[in-house]
Design a protein around this motif. Sequence first.
Motif, PDB file in Angstrom:
ATOM      1  N   UNK A 192       0.846  -1.198   0.000  1.00  0.00           N
ATOM      2  CA  UNK A 192       0.000   0.000   0.000  1.00  0.00           C
ATOM      3  C   UNK A 192       0.882   1.249   0.000  1.00  0.00           C
ATOM      4  N   UNK A 193       0.595   2.165  -0.918  1.00  0.00           N
ATOM      5  CA  UNK A 193       1.324   3.434  -0.954  1.00  0.00           C
ATOM      6  C   UNK A 193       0.536   4.481  -0.170  1.00  0.00           C
ATOM      7  N   UNK A 194       1.243   5.199   0.710  1.00  0.00           N
ATOM      8  CA  UNK A 194       0.627   6.272   1.488  1.00  0.00           C
ATOM      9  C   UNK A 194       1.275   7.584   1.079  1.00  0.00           C
ATOM     10  N   UNK A 195       0.455   8.522   0.635  1.00  0.00           N
ATOM     11  CA  UNK A 195       0.948   9.840   0.260  1.00  0.00           C
ATOM     12  C   UNK A 195       0.713  10.792   1.423  1.00  0.00           C
ATOM     13  N   UNK A 196       1.825  11.276   2.021  1.00  0.00           N
ATOM     14  CA  UNK A 196       1.740  12.099   3.232  1.00  0.00           C
ATOM     15  C   UNK A 196       1.973  13.579   2.975  1.00  0.00           C
ATOM     16  N   UNK A 197       2.600  13.919   1.861  1.00  0.00           N
ATOM     17  CA  UNK A 197       2.853  15.317   1.552  1.00  0.00           C
ATOM     18  C   UNK A 197       3.991  15.901   2.374  1.00  0.00           C
ATOM     19  N   UNK A 229      -3.370   5.317  -0.592  1.00  0.00           N
ATOM     20  CA  UNK A 229      -4.154   6.119   0.351  1.00  0.00           C
ATOM     21  C   UNK A 229      -3.522   7.511   0.371  1.00  0.00           C
ATOM     22  N   UNK A 230      -4.274   8.486  -0.122  1.00  0.00           N
ATOM     23  CA  UNK A 230      -3.774   9.856  -0.220  1.00  0.00           C
ATOM     24  C   UNK A 230      -4.300  10.658   0.969  1.00  0.00           C
ATOM     25  N   UNK A 231      -3.371  11.090   1.823  1.00  0.00           N
ATOM     26  CA  UNK A 231      -3.740  11.808   3.039  1.00  0.00           C
ATOM     27  C   UNK A 231      -3.398  13.298   2.973  1.00  0.00           C
ATOM     28  N   UNK A 232      -3.188  13.803   1.786  1.00  0.00           N
ATOM     29  CA  UNK A 232      -2.778  15.195   1.627  1.00  0.00           C
ATOM     30  C   UNK A 232      -3.992  16.129   1.653  1.00  0.00           C
ATOM     31  N   UNK A 233      -4.844  15.918   2.645  1.00  0.00           N
ATOM     32  CA  UNK A 233      -6.053  16.724   2.806  1.00  0.00           C
ATOM     33  C   UNK A 233      -6.163  17.118   4.272  1.00  0.00           C
ATOM     34  N   UNK A 234      -6.976  18.130   4.537  1.00  0.00           N
ATOM     35  CA  UNK A 234      -7.163  18.563   5.918  1.00  0.00           C
ATOM     36  C   UNK A 234      -7.891  17.502   6.724  1.00  0.00           C
ATOM     37  N   UNK A 235      -8.816  16.827   6.094  1.00  0.00           N
ATOM     38  CA  UNK A 235      -9.549  15.742   6.751  1.00  0.00           C
ATOM     39  C   UNK A 235      -9.738  14.603   5.767  1.00  0.00           C
TER      40      UNK A 235
END
Length: 248
Positions: A192-197, A229-235
């Motif tokens: 799984x790739x996680x994009x954290x920014x 899973x792209x987490x580069x959002x405020x929520x």
Amino acid sequence: MAAEQRLRSVNFWSGVVVLCLTIAGALVGIYQLNEVLTDEQQVPLAELSVQGELHYTASEEVRQALTAEPLGSFFTADVDDLRRRVEQLPWVQKVSIRKVWPDKLSVYVTEHKPVAMWNGDRLINQHQEVFRADITRADSSLPQLFGPENAVKETWEEFNRVQQMLEVNGFQIRALRLTERFAVNVVLAQGIEIKLGREATLERIKRFIDVFPSIVEHEKSKNNEIDTVDLRYDTGAAVAWREAKSES
């Protein structure tokens, strides 16, 4: 009076001759001693001791590196030059060499201890130094780190920071990429790739841990596998899926 002067003259010149002969004899002696001391056959380095915790470098490789060129005698062997010969071996980090009377050369080798792969073709050691060696000989479970060449330390520190939080929750990092703008992407052991920014990476990891059970439930219901899973959002998080592999 004349006889006394002649005697003094004879004594003076006799003294000069004796002095000259003494000096000549001393020079000959020094020359002969130097010939002996610098002759490898007379005072050879007959014994070579290789020590250290060697996992990737064989003692014979060290011996071959040292003897590729003449060692010199016990007195003329250049320890700094010999050290540089061994340090050219790919897995060698540091070398200490000393002479032990009468004919021994003691060599202590410290190897690189690889802690991660670097940009696909090199390794990072325990001091965050990049070195080039046969990566196929390193542990295949080492994390793969990718980042700017001038940001080795920062990439390694970011890996440890993220890994420390993930492993508490049962996740392991397979790879981490630090971009030129210092954004962080992570690939977990399960693919799984996680994009954290760039910002608030630890908070985003916590969010991933919180939402992961829900993502897994959705994965089971749709018979798909988590890709990104792209987490580069405020929520929240954006999840990309890939089709599950069918079992044959």
